[in-house]
Scaffold this motif. Structure first.
Motif, PDB file in Angstrom:
ATOM      1  N   LYS A  90      23.211 -25.553  12.217  1.00 51.67           N
ATOM      2  CA  LYS A  90      21.816 -25.501  12.670  1.00 51.67           C
ATOM      3  C   LYS A  90      20.929 -25.700  11.451  1.00 51.67           C
ATOM      4  CE  LYS A  90      18.543 -22.458  14.941  1.00 51.67           C
ATOM      5  NZ  LYS A  90      17.774 -21.442  14.275  1.00 51.67           N
ATOM      6  N   VAL A  91      19.899 -26.520  11.591  1.00 57.33           N
ATOM      7  CA  VAL A  91      18.994 -26.797  10.481  1.00 57.33           C
ATOM      8  C   VAL A  91      17.573 -26.397  10.866  1.00 57.33           C
ATOM      9  CG1 VAL A  91      18.083 -28.576   8.938  1.00 57.33           C
ATOM     10  CG2 VAL A  91      20.436 -28.754   9.783  1.00 57.33           C
ATOM     11  N   ASP A  92      16.939 -25.611  10.001  1.00 58.56           N
ATOM     12  CA  ASP A  92      15.524 -25.273  10.150  1.00 58.56           C
ATOM     13  C   ASP A  92      14.778 -25.873   8.971  1.00 58.56           C
ATOM     14  OD1 ASP A  92      15.705 -23.697  12.480  1.00 58.56           O
ATOM     15  OD2 ASP A  92      16.240 -21.929  11.323  1.00 58.56           O
ATOM     16  N   PHE A  93      13.659 -26.502   9.254  1.00 57.20           N
ATOM     17  CA  PHE A  93      12.811 -27.059   8.205  1.00 57.20           C
ATOM     18  C   PHE A  93      11.665 -26.085   7.983  1.00 57.20           C
ATOM     19  CE2 PHE A  93      15.004 -30.545  10.241  1.00 57.20           C
ATOM     20  CZ  PHE A  93      15.556 -31.193   9.149  1.00 57.20           C
ATOM     21  N   ILE A  94      11.520 -25.621   6.733  1.00 57.92           N
ATOM     22  CA  ILE A  94      10.528 -24.588   6.447  1.00 57.92           C
ATOM     23  C   ILE A  94       9.606 -24.997   5.309  1.00 57.92           C
ATOM     24  CG2 ILE A  94      12.025 -22.731   7.285  1.00 57.92           C
ATOM     25  CD1 ILE A  94      12.525 -22.002   4.306  1.00 57.92           C
ATOM     26  N   ASP A  95       8.405 -24.436   5.327  1.00 57.04           N
ATOM     27  CA  ASP A  95       7.444 -24.579   4.243  1.00 57.04           C
ATOM     28  C   ASP A  95       7.369 -23.246   3.530  1.00 57.04           C
ATOM     29  OD1 ASP A  95       6.829 -27.185   5.109  1.00 57.04           O
ATOM     30  OD2 ASP A  95       5.284 -26.434   6.467  1.00 57.04           O
ATOM     31  N   THR A 132       2.720 -12.653  -2.063  1.00 61.39           N
ATOM     32  CA  THR A 132       3.727 -12.387  -1.041  1.00 61.39           C
ATOM     33  C   THR A 132       4.319 -13.717  -0.571  1.00 61.39           C
ATOM     34  OG1 THR A 132       2.507 -10.439  -0.303  1.00 61.39           O
ATOM     35  CG2 THR A 132       4.144 -11.328   1.214  1.00 61.39           C
ATOM     36  N   LEU A 133       5.636 -13.773  -0.476  1.00 62.43           N
ATOM     37  CA  LEU A 133       6.316 -14.978  -0.004  1.00 62.43           C
ATOM     38  C   LEU A 133       5.961 -15.239   1.454  1.00 62.43           C
ATOM     39  CD1 LEU A 133       8.415 -17.222  -0.590  1.00 62.43           C
ATOM     40  CD2 LEU A 133      10.158 -15.641   0.274  1.00 62.43           C
ATOM     41  N   SER A 134       5.564 -16.471   1.746  1.00 58.78           N
ATOM     42  CA  SER A 134       5.263 -16.886   3.110  1.00 58.78           C
ATOM     43  C   SER A 134       6.181 -18.045   3.467  1.00 58.78           C
ATOM     44  CB  SER A 134       3.805 -17.326   3.211  1.00 58.78           C
ATOM     45  OG  SER A 134       3.552 -17.907   4.472  1.00 58.78           O
ATOM     46  N   VAL A 135       6.915 -17.891   4.562  1.00 58.57           N
ATOM     47  CA  VAL A 135       7.837 -18.931   5.019  1.00 58.57           C
ATOM     48  C   VAL A 135       7.503 -19.233   6.476  1.00 58.57           C
ATOM     49  CG1 VAL A 135      10.245 -19.540   5.398  1.00 58.57           C
ATOM     50  CG2 VAL A 135       9.628 -18.087   3.461  1.00 58.57           C
ATOM     51  N   VAL A 136       7.177 -20.497   6.752  1.00 57.90           N
ATOM     52  CA  VAL A 136       6.830 -20.893   8.112  1.00 57.90           C
ATOM     53  C   VAL A 136       7.621 -22.130   8.512  1.00 57.90           C
ATOM     54  CG1 VAL A 136       4.491 -19.921   8.021  1.00 57.90           C
ATOM     55  CG2 VAL A 136       4.843 -22.294   7.407  1.00 57.90           C
ATOM     56  N   SER A 189       4.728 -24.079  12.664  1.00 61.52           N
ATOM     57  CA  SER A 189       3.932 -23.145  11.860  1.00 61.52           C
ATOM     58  C   SER A 189       4.195 -21.686  12.208  1.00 61.52           C
ATOM     59  CB  SER A 189       2.432 -23.453  11.957  1.00 61.52           C
ATOM     60  OG  SER A 189       2.171 -24.735  11.441  1.00 61.52           O
ATOM     61  N   GLU A 190       5.291 -21.421  12.929  1.00 62.70           N
ATOM     62  CA  GLU A 190       5.664 -20.035  13.222  1.00 62.70           C
ATOM     63  C   GLU A 190       6.215 -19.387  11.960  1.00 62.70           C
ATOM     64  OE1 GLU A 190       8.169 -19.347  16.658  1.00 62.70           O
ATOM     65  OE2 GLU A 190       7.364 -21.159  17.590  1.00 62.70           O
ATOM     66  N   VAL A 191       5.876 -18.109  11.766  1.00 64.46           N
ATOM     67  CA  VAL A 191       6.375 -17.358  10.618  1.00 64.46           C
ATOM     68  C   VAL A 191       7.879 -17.149  10.778  1.00 64.46           C
ATOM     69  CG1 VAL A 191       6.261 -15.152   9.393  1.00 64.46           C
ATOM     70  CG2 VAL A 191       4.157 -16.233  10.236  1.00 64.46           C
ATOM     71  N   ILE A 192       8.621 -17.374   9.698  1.00 65.37           N
ATOM     72  CA  ILE A 192      10.070 -17.201   9.686  1.00 65.37           C
ATOM     73  C   ILE A 192      10.404 -15.922   8.924  1.00 65.37           C
ATOM     74  CG2 ILE A 192      12.256 -18.168   8.862  1.00 65.37           C
ATOM     75  CD1 ILE A 192      11.056 -19.901  11.024  1.00 65.37           C
ATOM     76  N   THR A 193      11.226 -15.078   9.510  1.00 68.98           N
ATOM     77  CA  THR A 193      11.746 -13.895   8.838  1.00 68.98           C
ATOM     78  C   THR A 193      13.107 -14.262   8.273  1.00 68.98           C
ATOM     79  OG1 THR A 193      10.611 -12.504  10.442  1.00 68.98           O
ATOM     80  CG2 THR A 193      12.349 -11.466   9.144  1.00 68.98           C
ATOM     81  N   ASP A 238       6.953 -26.021  -1.581  1.00 66.01           N
ATOM     82  CA  ASP A 238       7.872 -27.059  -1.107  1.00 66.01           C
ATOM     83  C   ASP A 238       8.195 -26.894   0.383  1.00 66.01           C
ATOM     84  OD1 ASP A 238       8.150 -28.092  -3.666  1.00 66.01           O
ATOM     85  OD2 ASP A 238      10.035 -27.033  -4.063  1.00 66.01           O
ATOM     86  N   SER A 239       8.718 -27.956   0.924  1.00 65.67           N
ATOM     87  CA  SER A 239       9.353 -27.918   2.241  1.00 65.67           C
ATOM     88  C   SER A 239      10.841 -28.107   1.997  1.00 65.67           C
ATOM     89  CB  SER A 239       8.827 -29.044   3.128  1.00 65.67           C
ATOM     90  OG  SER A 239       7.465 -28.855   3.396  1.00 65.67           O
ATOM     91  N   VAL A 240      11.653 -27.242   2.580  1.00 69.71           N
ATOM     92  CA  VAL A 240      13.099 -27.315   2.387  1.00 69.71           C
ATOM     93  C   VAL A 240      13.800 -27.161   3.732  1.00 69.71           C
ATOM     94  CG1 VAL A 240      13.010 -26.420   0.039  1.00 69.71           C
ATOM     95  CG2 VAL A 240      13.352 -24.835   1.927  1.00 69.71           C
ATOM     96  N   ALA A 241      15.085 -27.452   3.743  1.00 74.66           N
ATOM     97  CA  ALA A 241      15.896 -27.277   4.946  1.00 74.66           C
ATOM     98  C   ALA A 241      16.858 -26.121   4.718  1.00 74.66           C
ATOM     99  CB  ALA A 241      16.683 -28.553   5.250  1.00 74.66           C
ATOM    100  N   ILE A 242      16.975 -25.258   5.721  1.00 76.05           N
ATOM    101  CA  ILE A 242      17.925 -24.151   5.688  1.00 76.05           C
ATOM    102  C   ILE A 242      19.034 -24.479   6.688  1.00 76.05           C
ATOM    103  CG2 ILE A 242      18.287 -21.693   6.106  1.00 76.05           C
ATOM    104  CD1 ILE A 242      16.358 -21.831   3.936  1.00 76.05           C
TER     105      ILE A 242
END
Length: 78
Positions: free
Chosen positions: A44-49, A56-60, A65-69, A30-34
């Motif tokens: 502040k809103v970040d949209f992530i995939d 392994t969980l991948s969040v970008v 397309s930058e990797v999110i920690t 999914d794509s979600v908003a944090i």
């Protein structure tokens, strides 16, 4: 504290481990908003995939397309 939103559903998350668990259980593929609140009070809103790669969980970032920690959300909110 952060809020994960997808369309009309939202979940308040209190820790990095809870965020990881929530994304794995509910948002793989999914794509979600944090949403995080900055010290100034601005939201502040970040949209992530969210995906699972080799178990392994991948969040970008959805746009760059930058990797999110995920721990960054709790450092910002503190």
């Amino acid at each position: 504290m952060v809020t994960v939103k997808k369309f009309s559903s939202q979940q308040i998350i209190l820790s990095c481990s809870q965020l990881t668990e929530h994304l794995i259980k509910n948002h793989i593929g999914d794509s979600v908003a944090i949403h995080t609140k900055l010290p100034s009070g601005i939201t502040k809103v970040d949209f992530i995939d969210v995906s699972l790669i080799n178990q392994t969980l991948s969040v970008v970032d959805s746009y760059t397309s930058e990797v999110i920690t995920l721990s960054k959300y709790f450092q910002e909110a503190a």
